[in-house]
Structure formats: structure tokens, C-alpha cells
Design a protein around this motif. Sequence first.
Motif, PDB file in Angstrom:
ATOM      1  N   LYS A 246       0.827  -1.198   0.000  1.00 47.55           N
ATOM      2  CA  LYS A 246       0.000   0.000   0.000  1.00 47.55           C
ATOM      3  C   LYS A 246       0.866   1.255   0.000  1.00 47.55           C
ATOM      4  O   LYS A 246       0.610   2.204  -0.760  1.00 47.55           O
ATOM      5  CB  LYS A 246      -0.915  -0.017   1.223  1.00 47.55           C
ATOM      6  CG  LYS A 246      -1.861   1.169   1.321  1.00 47.55           C
ATOM      7  CD  LYS A 246      -2.758   1.057   2.549  1.00 47.55           C
ATOM      8  CE  LYS A 246      -3.689   2.248   2.676  1.00 47.55           C
ATOM      9  NZ  LYS A 246      -4.554   2.148   3.882  1.00 47.55           N
ATOM     10  N   ASN A 247       1.906   1.262   0.843  1.00 46.93           N
ATOM     11  CA  ASN A 247       2.787   2.429   0.917  1.00 46.93           C
ATOM     12  C   ASN A 247       3.511   2.679  -0.397  1.00 46.93           C
ATOM     13  O   ASN A 247       3.725   3.823  -0.801  1.00 46.93           O
ATOM     14  CB  ASN A 247       3.815   2.247   2.035  1.00 46.93           C
ATOM     15  CG  ASN A 247       3.227   2.439   3.417  1.00 46.93           C
ATOM     16  OD1 ASN A 247       2.087   2.869   3.564  1.00 46.93           O
ATOM     17  ND2 ASN A 247       4.004   2.118   4.434  1.00 46.93           N
ATOM     18  N   GLY A 248       3.917   1.596  -1.054  1.00 55.97           N
ATOM     19  CA  GLY A 248       4.692   1.746  -2.287  1.00 55.97           C
ATOM     20  C   GLY A 248       3.864   2.028  -3.517  1.00 55.97           C
ATOM     21  O   GLY A 248       4.401   2.385  -4.572  1.00 55.97           O
ATOM     22  N   ALA A 249       2.544   1.891  -3.383  1.00 60.51           N
ATOM     23  CA  ALA A 249       1.684   2.012  -4.558  1.00 60.51           C
ATOM     24  C   ALA A 249       1.727   3.404  -5.183  1.00 60.51           C
ATOM     25  O   ALA A 249       1.712   3.547  -6.410  1.00 60.51           O
ATOM     26  CB  ALA A 249       0.249   1.643  -4.187  1.00 60.51           C
ATOM     27  N   GLU A 250       1.786   4.440  -4.373  1.00 60.83           N
ATOM     28  CA  GLU A 250       1.706   5.791  -4.909  1.00 60.83           C
ATOM     29  C   GLU A 250       2.875   6.098  -5.838  1.00 60.83           C
ATOM     30  O   GLU A 250       2.712   6.771  -6.855  1.00 60.83           O
ATOM     31  CB  GLU A 250       1.652   6.818  -3.776  1.00 60.83           C
ATOM     32  CG  GLU A 250       1.417   8.235  -4.285  1.00 60.83           C
ATOM     33  CD  GLU A 250       1.123   9.224  -3.171  1.00 60.83           C
ATOM     34  OE1 GLU A 250       1.270  10.426  -3.415  1.00 60.83           O
ATOM     35  OE2 GLU A 250       0.746   8.783  -2.067  1.00 60.83           O
ATOM     36  N   SER A 251       4.054   5.601  -5.504  1.00 65.00           N
ATOM     37  CA  SER A 251       5.212   5.831  -6.376  1.00 65.00           C
ATOM     38  C   SER A 251       5.486   4.627  -7.277  1.00 65.00           C
ATOM     39  O   SER A 251       6.492   4.598  -7.990  1.00 65.00           O
ATOM     40  CB  SER A 251       6.457   6.137  -5.539  1.00 65.00           C
ATOM     41  OG  SER A 251       6.743   5.080  -4.635  1.00 65.00           O
ATOM     42  N   LEU A 252       4.585   3.641  -7.257  1.00 68.86           N
ATOM     43  CA  LEU A 252       4.707   2.438  -8.085  1.00 68.86           C
ATOM     44  C   LEU A 252       6.080   1.794  -7.951  1.00 68.86           C
ATOM     45  O   LEU A 252       6.736   1.456  -8.940  1.00 68.86           O
ATOM     46  CB  LEU A 252       4.400   2.762  -9.555  1.00 68.86           C
ATOM     47  CG  LEU A 252       2.944   3.089  -9.861  1.00 68.86           C
ATOM     48  CD1 LEU A 252       2.774   3.425 -11.336  1.00 68.86           C
ATOM     49  CD2 LEU A 252       2.026   1.925  -9.485  1.00 68.86           C
ATOM     50  N   LYS A 253       6.515   1.630  -6.709  1.00 68.62           N
ATOM     51  CA  LYS A 253       7.771   0.926  -6.464  1.00 68.62           C
ATOM     52  C   LYS A 253       7.644  -0.536  -6.875  1.00 68.62           C
ATOM     53  O   LYS A 253       6.564  -1.126  -6.776  1.00 68.62           O
ATOM     54  CB  LYS A 253       8.121   0.959  -4.975  1.00 68.62           C
ATOM     55  CG  LYS A 253       8.442   2.316  -4.416  1.00 68.62           C
ATOM     56  CD  LYS A 253       8.955   2.166  -2.996  1.00 68.62           C
ATOM     57  CE  LYS A 253       8.992   3.500  -2.283  1.00 68.62           C
ATOM     58  NZ  LYS A 253       9.632   4.553  -3.051  1.00 68.62           N
ATOM     59  N   ARG A 254       8.751  -1.092  -7.283  1.00 69.62           N
ATOM     60  CA  ARG A 254       8.781  -2.547  -7.369  1.00 69.62           C
ATOM     61  C   ARG A 254       8.862  -3.073  -5.940  1.00 69.62           C
ATOM     62  O   ARG A 254       9.652  -2.576  -5.130  1.00 69.62           O
ATOM     63  CB  ARG A 254       9.974  -3.044  -8.178  1.00 69.62           C
ATOM     64  CG  ARG A 254       9.990  -4.581  -8.285  1.00 69.62           C
ATOM     65  CD  ARG A 254      11.156  -5.078  -9.116  1.00 69.62           C
ATOM     66  NE  ARG A 254      11.036  -4.688 -10.516  1.00 69.62           N
ATOM     67  CZ  ARG A 254      11.909  -5.063 -11.456  1.00 69.62           C
ATOM     68  NH1 ARG A 254      12.950  -5.818 -11.128  1.00 69.62           N
ATOM     69  NH2 ARG A 254      11.743  -4.667 -12.698  1.00 69.62           N
TER      70      ARG A 254
END
Length: 488
Positions: A246-254
Motif C-alpha cells: 500500500k505504501n509503495g503504490a503511490e510511487s509504483l515501487k517494485r
Amino acid sequence: MDKLPDALLYVNGEMRTAGDNQYFDNINPWTGASCGRAADATAADVEEAIVAARNAFDNTDWSTNHDQRYALVCKFVDVMVTNREKLVQISRLEVGSAIGAAARAQIDGALNGAKDLLECYKQVKWEKDLGIKHEGGFDTKRIVTQEAMGVVGAITPWNVPLYVNVGKVVAALLAGCTVILKPAPDTPLMGSIMGELAIEAGLPAGVFNVITSADPAMAGEMLTTDRRVDLISFTGSTAVGKLIMKNGAESLKRVFLELGGKSAFIVLEDAPNFAQTCMGSMVVFHAGQGCAYPTRLLVPKSRYDEAVGALDMAYKGFAEKWGKFDEPTCIMGPVISKKQQNRVMEYIEIGKNEGARLLAGGNARTDMGGGFFVEPTCFVDCTNDMRIAREEIFGPVLVVIPFEDEEDAIRIANDSDYGLGGAVFGPTDRALAMTKRIRAGALSVNGGTSITGDLPFGGYKQSGMGREWGLEGIEEFLEIKAIGIRAS
């Protein structure tokens, strides 16, 4: 028992204290007392680590100078091997590992895995020529390249910390990434010591950084939400893994996640050495604190009483063979913390209330001192809908479930939110056929080893996504680029 040195931060090539000079206690699971201190990082310290890693990736040749990078990582691994005894001691005091476990999965497994990754690196294809294709009225020469992803946030657990640290850090460095390692608060020194060894190996400033913190969430929150961090590699609970996604979704992290497990240990009716094999399913190695550890024993109803009798004998025979700090053959010590001890005991009470029969153990052993000891525990007469059969306990608790036939065994094995590991014992052709129908990432047939440094490791379903170790584990940290060059 000896004290351990302070676990310091490793930021931009230097070992140092936290910015506000604060520390937290490093607790010895054998005694429940402090065995040392660890630097308690501030948000400003995490920021410095991110800046250092970003700069080392963007403004040095770390990601592109493959030969120099490989030589330095080889030296890093050599230095770890040279310091094996120091690492074993940290594992014993900080992780609570018994000597027999410390010298196997904890340390030697990590060091051998690191050597495997160095060999796997040689298989990476940095550039592939796909030849010329005529399209659009002209020829194009095509090549596909692989290159480092960028800055990696590696968030690791306390159960086998060096093994997981190495699996992430060495693979990411080999790929050309720069790394910020955040070890679990329970095992800070096993992360910090890697910073010291990186200095000895001559790793350039900023390519590897270590942040220790008493707060289990602060540094992780920063790493998972910061746009300057390109990839998060996390090993831990499924609940935290979902939050990281969820946290990584905004910056579309792998995001690579290696999460929980509730693996099945299946013994077929005609398995050779049936009783001995059932005995071998006891959940005792490192007090059951392993994500891929098979904690559901599935046995045929036709031989159920025989299996239970064998387990009764095995647990009685093991009663005096665990919890011994100085015994070289001991493989089971305490669980990591009071919190974990309480969690395991809560599940034992749940099992009793659900109607499972307690065959062995079931007690917290406060008579063994101030450490966090839980007896080797076995529940029989279980069904797969019980919470103790469905939820990851992460302690020395085995549940025994009967099955009707092979189809029923496969159904029970797959009736789980998890799919990480497992084992099948029986005639090889049938056991192998069963593994191909079990939805899990690492499966053993008749005791074969399915988890080594040169094999990909990871799970299905809520056991995670992506793979660690092996060539595939290095490639998790690579981007793929297609290039077309007009040829006519």
C-alpha cells in the motif's frame, strides 16, 4: 554469557551513532536481559542514508562497472567468511540460536548462499542480441539490456537475520543497486556488523547503508514511501507486507515480498520408514521460527494411530535435548522475545479451546530462567479449519491432520492462504507428481533440499511475490530495456 558490542549505524561509508546519540537495549532471548546496545536512528539518519544511496547510484559508476563491482562484492563475502565465528556468537546471543542451529542455517547457510550468489551472477545476461527484423519498410537491429533498478530498501526479520540480510544485500549489490538495510529491532547487530565488514572489504561510500532503530515502523515507513527509493525487498509477516504494498503504490515501487507460511509435511501410507519420517516432522529447529517450516503434518487415516504413537515417542525423547546454551548438538533454544512467547502461548490456548488434543508440550518454561522458552508442542486430532492449522504461529508448535487419500492430502495442503514450502514423503514418482499440484514455491521430495542459495525462493498466494536467491533473485533487482537501431 558474553556481552555484544554496540550496533552502530553505517551511513555513507562510516560507522556512527544516531544523530541524537540515543541507544536501545539489545535483548538476549536466553536470559531476557540486555546483551548490548544499538544506535536508535532518527528520521534525519534515515534521510542521510537515502541521500547517500541515491548519490552513490546516480553519480558513481557502481551500477555500470560490472567487473569492479563483482570483485568488491567477492571481497565482501570473503570478509564475512573470515568473520564466521564472530557471526556465530552474534547469532547465539542476539538471535537466541542454539549452537546446532547457529552453525547451520543461521550462519553457514548465509555464507554458503552468498557464495552461490557469486556463481549465479556469472549467468546474468546484461545484453542480448535479438537480430534484425524488417518492419515498417526498413530493418532494425534489436538488443535487450538489463540494468540495475536503483536504490533498494531491504527490510529484514529477526528469525534468520544474516541469511535474509545476505540474500537481499549481496544480490542487490551484485545487480548494481545501492542498498539501505533496515534490520529488525530484535536483531540489530547482525545488520550493523555487515557495515563494519563492508568497510573492511572496501565497498565505496553510500552503496550500502545500515539503519538500526527501536521503532519497528519509522524507518520502514520512510523507505516505503520515499520516491527516491526504487525497490523494497521485505521479509516478514503477511500483514506488514500488505502495508508495504500500500505504501509503495503511490510511487509504483517494485515490491518483493517474502511473507508467512503454513507449509504441509505429507507422509503417504507407503512411505519408507513411515514412523521415523513422522518423527522427523517435529517443529523444534530454531524453535520453529522459520517461514517455510512445515508445521502441518498430514498423515493417512489408515496409519494415523501409528503416526501419533511415533510422535509421542519422539517428543518424549526430545524433552531433555533442547534449551541448552553450551550444548553443541542442541538445535532449539528460546523464541526471540517476550512478545513472541506470549503470541505462541496464546495460540496454544486457542488450540486447546478449538478441541485439538495436546500430545506434547504446551507450556512456557519459566523455570529455565528469564529467557523466552516454550516447550516443543504437538497437537493431534486437528482439522484444517482450526486457527492453529490456518494461521502462522512462528513457534515450536506442530499440528497433525489426518487425510483419506492422496487427493485429500493435496486438497488439505492447498486449503491455505499461504503457499511457501512443503514436503512429500512416499514413492518418488507419486510424491513428485503431488508436488506439481501443490501451490507452493519450495517443495521437498523424500527429504531433498529445496532451499539453497542457487535456487529461487519465494511463495504463492499470501506467502508473497517475487523470488529471492539464485539467478532469479539477482534479476529481481534489474530493469529490462529494449533498444532498436535502424539498420537500413
